[in-house]
Design an enzyme around this catalytic site. Structure first.
Site, PDB file in Angstrom:
ATOM      1  N   GLN A  86      35.449  42.760  41.028  1.00  0.00           N
ATOM      2  CA  GLN A  86      35.871  43.779  40.059  1.00  0.00           C
ATOM      3  C   GLN A  86      35.470  45.180  40.510  1.00  0.00           C
ATOM      4  O   GLN A  86      35.733  46.151  39.805  1.00  0.00           O
ATOM      5  CB  GLN A  86      35.248  43.504  38.685  1.00  0.00           C
ATOM      6  CG  GLN A  86      35.638  42.192  38.061  1.00  0.00           C
ATOM      7  CD  GLN A  86      37.126  42.132  37.712  1.00  0.00           C
ATOM      8  OE1 GLN A  86      37.783  43.144  37.535  1.00  0.00           O
ATOM      9  NE2 GLN A  86      37.647  40.925  37.627  1.00  0.00           N
TER      10      GLN A  86
ATOM     11  N   LYS B 116      43.333  41.303  42.959  1.00  0.00           N
ATOM     12  CA  LYS B 116      42.807  42.196  41.914  1.00  0.00           C
ATOM     13  C   LYS B 116      42.905  43.647  42.345  1.00  0.00           C
ATOM     14  O   LYS B 116      42.447  44.552  41.642  1.00  0.00           O
ATOM     15  CB  LYS B 116      41.351  41.851  41.610  1.00  0.00           C
ATOM     16  CG  LYS B 116      41.204  40.484  40.941  1.00  0.00           C
ATOM     17  CD  LYS B 116      39.774  40.204  40.594  1.00  0.00           C
ATOM     18  CE  LYS B 116      39.507  38.751  40.334  1.00  0.00           C
ATOM     19  NZ  LYS B 116      39.915  38.296  39.004  1.00  0.00           N
TER      20      LYS B 116
ATOM     21  N   HIS C 296      30.156  35.795  36.972  1.00  0.00           N
ATOM     22  CA  HIS C 296      31.358  34.951  36.890  1.00  0.00           C
ATOM     23  C   HIS C 296      30.987  33.571  37.445  1.00  0.00           C
ATOM     24  O   HIS C 296      30.102  33.466  38.298  1.00  0.00           O
ATOM     25  CB  HIS C 296      32.419  35.611  37.772  1.00  0.00           C
ATOM     26  CG  HIS C 296      33.773  34.969  37.758  1.00  0.00           C
ATOM     27  ND1 HIS C 296      34.068  33.830  38.470  1.00  0.00           N
ATOM     28  CD2 HIS C 296      34.916  35.329  37.135  1.00  0.00           C
ATOM     29  CE1 HIS C 296      35.346  33.521  38.290  1.00  0.00           C
ATOM     30  NE2 HIS C 296      35.881  34.414  37.478  1.00  0.00           N
TER      31      HIS C 296
ATOM     32  N   CYS D  80      35.699  32.963  32.465  1.00  0.00           N
ATOM     33  CA  CYS D  80      34.914  32.308  33.527  1.00  0.00           C
ATOM     34  C   CYS D  80      33.490  32.833  33.560  1.00  0.00           C
ATOM     35  O   CYS D  80      32.899  33.003  34.638  1.00  0.00           O
ATOM     36  CB  CYS D  80      35.570  32.475  34.901  1.00  0.00           C
ATOM     37  SG  CYS D  80      37.081  31.551  35.059  1.00  0.00           S
TER      38      CYS D  80
ATOM     39  N   ASP E 141      29.146  40.317  44.612  1.00  0.00           N
ATOM     40  CA  ASP E 141      30.468  39.860  44.196  1.00  0.00           C
ATOM     41  C   ASP E 141      31.238  41.111  43.787  1.00  0.00           C
ATOM     42  O   ASP E 141      31.026  41.661  42.704  1.00  0.00           O
ATOM     43  CB  ASP E 141      30.302  38.877  43.027  1.00  0.00           C
ATOM     44  CG  ASP E 141      31.626  38.554  42.346  1.00  0.00           C
ATOM     45  OD1 ASP E 141      32.649  39.172  42.693  1.00  0.00           O
ATOM     46  OD2 ASP E 141      31.622  37.690  41.451  1.00  0.00           O
TER      47      ASP E 141
HETATM   48  N1  PMP Z   1      33.931  37.289  40.476  1.00  0.00           N
HETATM   49  C1  PMP Z   1      34.399  38.079  39.513  1.00  0.00           C
HETATM   50  C2  PMP Z   1      33.499  39.116  38.905  1.00  0.00           C
HETATM   51  C3  PMP Z   1      35.713  37.932  39.076  1.00  0.00           C
HETATM   52  O1  PMP Z   1      36.186  38.716  38.107  1.00  0.00           O
HETATM   53  C4  PMP Z   1      36.532  36.926  39.669  1.00  0.00           C
HETATM   54  C5  PMP Z   1      37.957  36.705  39.202  1.00  0.00           C
HETATM   55  N2  PMP Z   1      38.121  36.680  37.818  1.00  0.00           N
HETATM   56  C6  PMP Z   1      35.990  36.156  40.683  1.00  0.00           C
HETATM   57  C7  PMP Z   1      34.692  36.348  41.068  1.00  0.00           C
HETATM   58  C8  PMP Z   1      36.795  35.110  41.365  1.00  0.00           C
HETATM   59  O2  PMP Z   1      37.854  35.682  42.080  1.00  0.00           O
HETATM   60  P1  PMP Z   1      38.987  34.765  42.696  1.00  0.00           P
HETATM   61  O3  PMP Z   1      39.473  33.887  41.582  1.00  0.00           O
HETATM   62  O4  PMP Z   1      40.019  35.745  43.155  1.00  0.00           O
HETATM   63  O5  PMP Z   1      38.372  34.014  43.817  1.00  0.00           O
END
Ligand code: PMP
Length: 418
Positions: free
Chosen positions: A215, A238, A135, A376, A212
């Protein structure tokens, strides 16, 4: 669906999904005259009544600022906030609450590690290792450090199934690698990265590892000690919790050595114009008034998940994934992007001749919420040579009937658009 198909309350997972759904007020509505089918859980999950009530009851009875007050409300707020930290610690099996830093979300957690742990240690010739399925939150902070220091950003390739190439990783890690930053689960493809294998190699090379977990954490049990990672980052929103709260788990010895990330109140013990003594862990990294209600809501979300059981959630979501994959592949012209051996309940797909945004718009008219776009993860889209995908991402409150509704809506979208 035939009688032989699994039902939403299958004995293997043993979830009473109908009862669970009654806890989620938002699911009880119609959108465009149809029952809402919420399949955008990878972007953000919904909240059960228990989380909403924990937050409103805190605001109705206990709110005051934390840590600095001797009056009753401040003590109650402090107890609830610090109590939430211990709930998080237990949830991910960290050794101590000092290892649990409250931040705004995964993005902030990764930036904190990039700027406070990695940036001071690296320079030209050093290497920062990430993978091709990250991401943007696990790309851009490292790109910034690379621009700030001259360190090189190296990217482990992925293959056509959306798996991170382990052999390439073994070749790429080396004496100049200063961090390995990997997604636990890909949001764009659903790939569950076998992080244990990567971590074992990184350990042999003495390379610190950040996962990270945005998910990962809501869909299976996470044990940071068993994983043996150095940092694990995740977001409350999430995993049934509020927005604006997230967690950085960090190994204590590493956090102790890191300089503060932001300056302000709460992260200090003493301030003069000449000298500042920083607070102890974890407050050293929590400048300013923290997200108190967020932490309380997150603890309520964790209680809710634990009452169901992370293993049962994982088992049920695996059944949903298996069923949804099979049903989606019956739609003519549909291609699933991301077919890794181990996947979370996330399905990215494209439909021949139809732009994903058009699919998303038509599905919305049928009450079906999916996400369309690059998620993203633009490098992932580039790798698969698609501008965007449609993505259905499931949670344990989704039903097999909702998958049927998704497939029916896709059939209609196809007949309108092709
Ligand atoms: N890493 C991953 C794999 C994600 O799916 C996301 C959110 N889509 C993020 C990082 C970023 O999370 P946040 O926007 O809650 O900071």
């Amino acid at each position: 669906m035939s009688a032989a198909e699994p039902r939403f309350d299958t004995p293997s997972a043993g979830l009473d999904v109908a009862a669970i759904r009654r806890d989620f007020p938002v699911l009880e509505q119609t959108i465009n005259g149809r029952p809402l089918v919420y399949l955008d859980n990878a972007a953000s999950s919904q909240r059960p009544r228990q989380v909403i009530e924990a937050i409103s009851s805190y605001y109705e009875r206990d709110h005051a600022n934390v840590h600095r007050g001797v009056h009753t409300l401040s003590q109650r707020a402090t107890d609830a906030f610090e109590g939430a930290r211990d709930v998080v610690r237990r949830f991910v099996n960290a050794r101590a609450t000092q290892e649990i830093v409250f931040v705004r979300g995964t993005t902030e957690a990764i930036n904190l590690v990039a700027q406070s742990f990695v940036r001071p240690k690296v320079g030209p010739g050093d290497e920062l290792l990430i993978s091709g399925l990250e991401h943007h939150a696990n790309i851009v902070p490292w790109k910034l450090v690379s621009e700030q220091t001259g360190a090189t950003l190296k990217v482990i390739p992925i293959d056509e199934r959306g798996e991170v190439d382990f052999q390439a990783f073994e070749r790429m890690i080396g004496p100049r690698t200063r961090i390995l930053a990997l997604a636990h689960v890909s949001n764009a493809l659903g790939t569950v990265v076998p992080v244990e294998r990567f971590i074992a190699v990184a350990r042999r090379h003495g390379v610190p590892v950040l996962l990270d977990g945005a998910q990962g954490v809501a869909h299976d049990a996470v044990d940071v000690q068993a994983l043996d990672c150095d940092f694990y980052c995740f977001s409350g929103h999430k995993m049934l919790g509020p927005t604006g709260i997230g967690v950085l788990y960090g190994r204590r010895e590493l956090l102790e050595d890191m300089p503060p990330w932001q300056g302000g109140g709460d992260m200090i013990l003493a301030v003069t114009f000449e000298q500042i003594t920083y607070n102890q862990l974890p407050w050293k990294f929590e400048a300013g008034t923290p997200p108190i209600a967020g932490a309380i809501g997150l603890a309520a979300a964790i209680h809710y998940l634990e009452a169901i059981g992370m293993k049962r959630i994982a088992a049920y979501e695996a059944e949903l994934l298996e069923y949804a994959t099979r049903r989606l592949l019956t739609v003519p012209g549909l291609r699933i992007v991301g077919t890794a051996e181990r996947k979370a309940a996330v399905i990215s797909f494209v439909l021949e001749g139809v732009h994903p945004h058009d699919i998303g718009t038509i599905l919305d008219t049928e009450g079906v919420a999916i996400r369309t776009g690059h998620h993203c993860a633009m490098p992932v889209m580039d790798f698969f040579r698609v501008p965007a995908t449609a993505r259905a991402s499931m949670s344990f409150y989704n039903t097999f009937e909702e998958i049927d509704a998704l497939v029916a809506a896709l059939e209609r979208a196809r007949s309108i658009l092709t």
